[in-house]
Design a protein around this motif. Structure first.
Motif, PDB file in Angstrom:
ATOM      1  N   GLN A   1      -1.039  -2.870   5.737  1.00  7.60           N
ATOM      2  CA  GLN A   1      -0.945  -3.165   4.297  1.00  7.60           C
ATOM      3  C   GLN A   1      -0.458  -1.972   3.482  1.00  7.60           C
ATOM      4  O   GLN A   1      -0.042  -2.131   2.341  1.00  7.60           O
TER       5      GLN A   1
ATOM      6  N   CYS B   1      -7.329 -11.322  -0.269  1.00 12.14           N
ATOM      7  CA  CYS B   1      -6.635 -10.224   0.419  1.00 12.14           C
ATOM      8  C   CYS B   1      -5.981  -9.329  -0.623  1.00 12.14           C
ATOM      9  O   CYS B   1      -5.389  -9.829  -1.582  1.00 12.14           O
ATOM     10  N   LEU B   2      -6.068  -8.023  -0.426  1.00  4.30           N
ATOM     11  CA  LEU B   2      -5.446  -7.089  -1.382  1.00  4.30           C
ATOM     12  C   LEU B   2      -3.927  -7.264  -1.408  1.00  4.30           C
ATOM     13  O   LEU B   2      -3.287  -6.910  -2.383  1.00  4.30           O
TER      14      LEU B   2
ATOM     15  N   HIS C   1      -9.952 -10.860   9.867  1.00  6.19           N
ATOM     16  CA  HIS C   1      -8.891 -10.813   8.846  1.00  6.19           C
ATOM     17  C   HIS C   1      -8.042  -9.546   9.014  1.00  6.19           C
ATOM     18  O   HIS C   1      -6.802  -9.607   8.976  1.00  6.19           O
ATOM     19  N   GLU C   2      -8.713  -8.397   9.230  1.00  3.17           N
ATOM     20  CA  GLU C   2      -7.971  -7.130   9.346  1.00  3.17           C
ATOM     21  C   GLU C   2      -7.226  -7.024  10.676  1.00  3.17           C
ATOM     22  O   GLU C   2      -6.108  -6.508  10.718  1.00  3.17           O
TER      23      GLU C   2
ATOM     24  N   HIS D   1      -4.054  -8.701  10.317  1.00  5.35           N
ATOM     25  CA  HIS D   1      -3.051  -7.851   9.656  1.00  5.35           C
ATOM     26  C   HIS D   1      -2.354  -6.943  10.674  1.00  5.35           C
ATOM     27  O   HIS D   1      -1.138  -6.775  10.640  1.00  5.35           O
TER      28      HIS D   1
HETATM   29 NI    NI Z   1      -5.959  -8.780   3.792  1.00  2.08          NI
END
Ligand code: NI
Length: 185
Positions: free
Chosen positions: A51, A91-92, A133-134, A137
């Protein structure tokens, strides 16, 4: 420490697969610290290196209410998944959008910490959601991919539009900044 730029969906950088970290040197430790600062500043409960445009298998998570339980996962591997649970996720990299996603209810994960020490934990609840979730990514996936194509497209279009607006505002502001800096010279 520094606050890093978080890439926004559907930026293609979010689809790249991160590489394992071979050596935890000072550069990696600085990245870990910057990622933690970026996550707390946002604020968010987790952040993956993908990210912040770093293709390294690193993620930071803090699901505590007091924000004092930072967990660092380097080269994380989910070795066991059990049950299913549906939770609302955000999510950021997908600012302003939340939706329900089904994942495993508990996971066993092994990883290295910031000092290169291996640890293995069993996680449930929000921590289990966050770990999955991470790790997604790090494998180039965003939670939006679990939604219906209709919902995913709606989110994509809105974020693309918002990004264009931000870029347009930056273009308008740029000449003003140039004038201001020359005035200081
Ligand atoms: Ni995220």
């Amino acid at each position: 420490m520094a606050i890093l730029d978080v890439v926004t969906y559907p930026d293609p950088r979010l689809t790249r697969v991160a590489e394992p970290v071979k050596l935890i040197d000072n550069k990696i430790k600085k990245l870990v610290d910057d990622m933690a600062e970026t996550m707390y500043d946002a604020p968010g409960v987790g952040l993956a290196a993908t990210q912040v445009s770093e293709l390294k298998r690193i993620m930071v998570i803090d699901v505590s209410e007091e924000k004092n339980q930072l967990r660092v996962f380097i080269n994380p591997e989910i070795i066991k998944k059990e049950g299913t649970a549906v939770n609302e996720e955000g999510c950021l990299s997908v600012p302003g959008f939340y939706d329900k996603v089904e994942r495993a209810e508990t996971v066993m994960v092994t990883a290295l910490d910031r000092d290169g020490q291996r640890f293995t934990i069993n996680a449930s609840g929000l921590l289990a959601v966050c770990i999955q979730h991470e790790v997604d990514h790090l494998d180039g996936h965003v939670f939006v991919e679990y939604l219906s194509p209709l919902k995913a497209n709606r989110i994509k279009n809105k974020l693309v539009k918002r990004q264009r607006e931000i870029e347009r505002e930056a273009e308008v502001a740029a000449p003003r900044r140039r004038v201001a800096s020359s005035a200081r010279a």
